[in-house]
Scaffold this motif. Structure first.
Motif, PDB file in Angstrom:
ATOM      1  N   PRO A   1       0.813  -1.218   0.000  1.00 38.65           N
ATOM      2  CA  PRO A   1       0.000   0.000   0.000  1.00 38.65           C
ATOM      3  C   PRO A   1       0.848   1.269   0.000  1.00 38.65           C
ATOM      4  N   ALA A   2       0.344   2.304  -0.650  1.00 37.14           N
ATOM      5  CA  ALA A   2       1.066   3.579  -0.707  1.00 37.14           C
ATOM      6  C   ALA A   2       1.226   4.198   0.671  1.00 37.14           C
ATOM      7  N   GLY A   3       0.349   3.840   1.586  1.00 38.93           N
ATOM      8  CA  GLY A   3       0.457   4.373   2.939  1.00 38.93           C
ATOM      9  C   GLY A   3       1.667   3.883   3.708  1.00 38.93           C
ATOM     10  N   TRP A   4       2.385   2.907   3.163  1.00 43.62           N
ATOM     11  CA  TRP A   4       3.577   2.399   3.844  1.00 43.62           C
ATOM     12  C   TRP A   4       4.812   3.248   3.599  1.00 43.62           C
ATOM     13  N   PHE A   5       4.743   4.195   2.676  1.00 43.93           N
ATOM     14  CA  PHE A   5       5.925   5.009   2.395  1.00 43.93           C
ATOM     15  C   PHE A   5       6.126   6.045   3.492  1.00 43.93           C
ATOM     16  N   PRO A   6       7.378   6.512   3.680  1.00 43.48           N
ATOM     17  CA  PRO A   6       7.641   7.516   4.725  1.00 43.48           C
ATOM     18  C   PRO A   6       6.818   8.773   4.519  1.00 43.48           C
ATOM     19  N   ALA A   7       6.438   9.395   5.618  1.00 39.93           N
ATOM     20  CA  ALA A   7       5.627  10.609   5.556  1.00 39.93           C
ATOM     21  C   ALA A   7       6.406  11.748   4.897  1.00 39.93           C
ATOM     22  N   ILE A   8       5.684  12.601   4.191  1.00 39.77           N
ATOM     23  CA  ILE A   8       6.264  13.789   3.566  1.00 39.77           C
ATOM     24  C   ILE A   8       5.355  14.969   3.858  1.00 39.77           C
ATOM     25  N   LYS A   9       5.848  16.181   3.606  1.00 46.42           N
ATOM     26  CA  LYS A   9       5.008  17.363   3.637  1.00 46.42           C
ATOM     27  C   LYS A   9       4.436  17.521   2.228  1.00 46.42           C
ATOM     28  N   VAL A  10       3.227  17.062   2.061  1.00 51.13           N
ATOM     29  CA  VAL A  10       2.639  16.941   0.732  1.00 51.13           C
ATOM     30  C   VAL A  10       2.651  18.265  -0.012  1.00 51.13           C
ATOM     31  N   ASP A  11       2.192  19.339   0.616  1.00 52.90           N
ATOM     32  CA  ASP A  11       2.105  20.620  -0.088  1.00 52.90           C
ATOM     33  C   ASP A  11       3.476  21.137  -0.483  1.00 52.90           C
ATOM     34  N   GLU A  12       4.483  20.827   0.343  1.00 53.33           N
ATOM     35  CA  GLU A  12       5.848  21.244   0.011  1.00 53.33           C
ATOM     36  C   GLU A  12       6.354  20.495  -1.215  1.00 53.33           C
TER      37      GLU A  12
END
Length: 542
Positions: free
Chosen positions: A31-42
Motif C-alpha cells: 500500500p502507498a500508505g507504507w511510504f515515509p511521511a512527507i510534507k505533501v504541499d511542500e
C-alpha cells in the motif's frame, strides 16, 4: 483555474502518457500508505527534504543528478521515489487529483531521463538499493495510471530484482529487493517472481538472523529496521495469497529480544555499530531476564526493566567486523543514574570522511590498544567465560587483534553500581585503554590515577590501578573528543587515555567522588554509595 496557477508556477510538465481507468492487472500488495511521511504541499511545490537535511528545491524540471548537500543518503532517497509514492497515498486518502497528477509527472520524468546505461545518468539511478525502494512506489502508481512506459518500467525493475547478480543475500538491502520483487511480481502476475521473492527472503532471514535473534549486520539499529521491513514483507505475502513461511515469521519474532536488550533504560538504542545514538524503538516486548548473552557477539545487562534510572551495560565480542559493524571488540558502554557514563563514538553518516573512518576504528571505542603494535582489522574475539547472577555479572574476553593476546575481564554490579575492567597483555607488551565519557559529564579533577567527573550534583569516579600491586597509577591524559549523538550530529566530550602498562584495573563508580578502596585477603573492596562491593582482582570469581 488550478491548472493555470500551476502552469504559472512552472509545476506542470509534459505527461508521459494519457491516463485511463485502473487496469485489471495483478494486486497491489504494497500500500502507498507504507511510504515515509512527507510534507505533501511542500512536495507539490517542488521541494523535498530527506535524512533530516533542509528542504531542497527541485523545481518542475527535475535534475536527477542533483546532490545539493553532497550526501549519499540524500541522493539515494531522491532516486528511491518513495516521496512520489506518498503523493499516491495522499491521492488515495483525500482524493486530491493534483497529487496523482504530480506523482505521474515525477515518475514519468524519472523514467524518461534515467535510461539504464544512459550517458550522464546518476550512478544512484540504478544502484541496487534505490531500485528496490523505487519499484513499490511505481507499483502503487500503476494502480491508478495505465501507461506503457510505467508497466515497461515495472517489468525492467522486476528483471533487475530477479537477477542474482545484484542481489544482496542476507543483507537488509536484499530484504528490500525481495519485498520489491514480490510487489512487482504480484502486480504483473508473474508468480515465479513472487515465489522467488518469498524463497529468497526466507533463506536470507535464516542467514542474517541467528536462533537467538541477533542480526549479523552488527548494529542494533538494523535489527530494528529489518524487524519493521519483515513486518511489511509478511503482510505483503499474506496479501499476495501465498503462504507465510513459519520460519520467516519466527526469525522476525526472534529479533525482538535483540532489539529490546539493546535498548537502554532511557529508551534509546545503545549506539553500537552504525546505530544512531538517538534511535528510540517502540513497542518491543522484553523477556523477564535482565541479562542476555548473544552468541553473535553481545552481552547486555541492566538492573531492572521499565526503570529509567536502571544501570545498563553492553559488551562486544564475536565474529570480525562486517557490514554495519565497527572495530569495537572488547568495547563496553555503561549507563547509570539516568545518564550515559561510557559511550561509543556512534554513527554520524555514511559519508566518506575522515570522521566517519575514525568512528569505526578501535580508538573510537572503550577498548585496550596495544602500544606499538599494528591493529589487524576484522579479528574475531572470544568470550572465554561468563558468570551471571542477578546482582552481578562477570565476563572474560580475549583476542589477538594486535598480534599478541589481549584479555579483558569485566565485572558489573547492580544496586551497588560499579563497573570494574581488567585489561592485560603478555610480558614485554604494554597497553593503553581509552574511556569515552558521556557528553553531559565534565572533568572536575584528574590526579593520582583518579578522574572525577560531574553532571550537576552527580559525581562519577574513574580510578585506575596497576596490577598486581593494586596501587593507583597516574599519568592519564584527558583529551577533548567529539562523539556523534545522531545522524549528522556531534557533541563535545572527553576521552581518558591511560598510561602504558602490561595490566590495568579500571574502576568506574557512578555516584561517588572519592570512593574508599581497600585490599584484604586477596579481595578488593570498594565503598560505593549503594554499599560495599568486594571482588577478586582478577574479576574471574565474583
Amino acid at each position: 483555474m488550478f491548472q493555470r496557477a500551476r502552469r504559472a508556477l512552472g509545476l506542470v510538465t509534459r505527461r508521459p502518457a494519457p491516463l485511463s481507468p485502473v487496469p485489471q492487472d495483478g494486486p497491489v500488495v504494497y500500500p502507498a500508505g507504507w511510504f515515509p511521511a512527507i510534507k505533501v504541499d511542500e512536495v507539490m511545490r517542488g521541494r523535498v527534504a530527506f535524512v533530516g537535511l533542509p528542504p531542497a528545491d527541485l523545481g518542475s524540471d527535475i535534475d536527477w543528478r542533483a546532490d545539493p548537500y553532497g550526501n549519499r543518503s540524500w541522493a539515494l532517497n531522491l532516486h528511491a521515489l518513495r516521496w512520489m509514492g506518498r503523493l499516491v497515498g495522499e491521492y488515495e486518502r483525500s482524493g486530491r487529483q493534483e497529487c496523482l497528477t504530480r506523482a505521474t509527472e515525477i515518475a514519468g520524468d524519472w523514467v524518461r531521463k534515467n535510461p539504464r546505461g544512459g550517458i550522464g545518468v546518476s550512478p544512484w539511478a540504478w544502484a541496487e538499493h534505490p531500485v528496490a525502494l523505487r519499484a513499490p512506489a511505481l507499483v502503487c502508481l500503476s494502480a491508478h495510471v495505465r501507461a506503457t512506459w510505467l508497466f515497461d518500467s515495472l517489468a525492467e525493475h522486476g528483471g533487475i530484482l530477479s537477477d542474482p547478480a545484484p542481489y544482496r543475500q542476507g543483507h537488509n538491502h536484499g530484504l528490500d529487493q525481495d519485498i520489491a520483487l514480490l510487489a512487482v511480481g504480484c502486480r504483473l502476475r508473474r508468480e515465479r517472481w513472487r515465489d522467488l521473492a518469498v524463497r529468497r527472503m526466507t533463506e536470507s532471514a535464516e542467514l542474517s538472523i541467528d536462533a537467538q535473534g541477533a542480526l549479523h549486520e552488527q548494529a542494533p539499529r538494523y535489527g530494528l529496521y529489518v524487524h519493521r521491513r519483515l513486518g511489511a514483507a509478511l503482510e505483503a505475502i499474506g496479501r499476495s495469497g501465498a503462504a507465510i513461511p513459519a520460519s520467516l515469521a519466527a526469525r522476525r519474532t526472534s529479533l525482538e529480544a535483540y532489539v529490546s536488550h539493546a535498548t537502554q533504560p532511557d529508551g534509546r538504542l545503545v549506539p553500537i555499530g552504525d546505530s544512531p545514538a538517538d534511535t528510540r524503538p517502540e513497542g518491543f516486548p522484553h523477556e523477564k531476564d535482565t541479562v542476555k548473552v548473544f552468541d553473535g557477539g553481545y552481552a547486555f545487562g541492566r538492573t531492572a526493566w521499565d526503570d529509567p534510572r536502571s544501570a545498563y551495560y553492553s559488551i562486544r565480542f564475536g565474529p570480525g567486523r562486517r557490514l554495519h559493524g565497527h572495530e569495537d571488540h572488547l568495547g563496553v558502554t555503561y549507563h547509570a543514574h539516568g545518564r550515559d557514563i561510557l559511550v561509543e563514538a556512534g554513527f554520524h553518516s555514511y559519508e566518506r570522511t575522515a570522521y566517519r573512518e575514525w568512528t569505526t576504528s578501535p580508538e573510537a571505542h572503550n577498548v585496550p590498544v596495544v602500544v606499538g603494535a599494528t591493529f589487524r582489522e576484522g579479528t574475531a574475539t572470544r568470550l572465554v567465560n561468563s558468570f551471571v547472577e542477578r546482582a552481578r555479572q562477570s565476563y572474560t574476553l580475549a583476542d589477538d587483534a594486535y598480534g599478541v593476546r589481549r584479555t579483558r575481564s569485566v565485572l558489573v554490579c547492580h544496586g551497588t553500581d560499579l563497573m570494574a575492567v581488567l585489561d592485560t597483555v603478555p610480558a614485554g607488551s604494554a597497553l593503553r585503554n581509552l574511556w569515552h565519557l558521556g557528553p553531559s559529564l565534565r572533568v572536575v579533577s584528574s590526579r593520582d590515577g583518579r578522574v572525577v567527573l560531574a553532571d550537576g550534583s552527580l559525581r562519577v569516579t574513574l580510578l585506575q590501578l596497576t596490577m598486581p600491586s593494586l596501587r593507583p597509577i597516574g599519568g592519564q591524559e584527558v583529551r577533548p573528543c567529539a562523539i556523534s549523538t545522531g545522524y549528522l550530529k556531534k557533541a563535545d566530550t572527553v576521552t581518558v587515555l591511560s598510561p602504558p602498562a602490561a595490566s590495568l584495573l579500571t574502576l568506574i563508580v557512578p555516584g561517588a567522588e572519592d570512593p574508599e578502596i581497600s585490599l584484604s585477603e586477596g579481595r578488593v573492596t570498594v565503598r560505593t554509595p549503594g554499599g560495599p562491593v568486594s571482588f577478586t582482582p582478577s574479576l574471574d570469581r565474583p
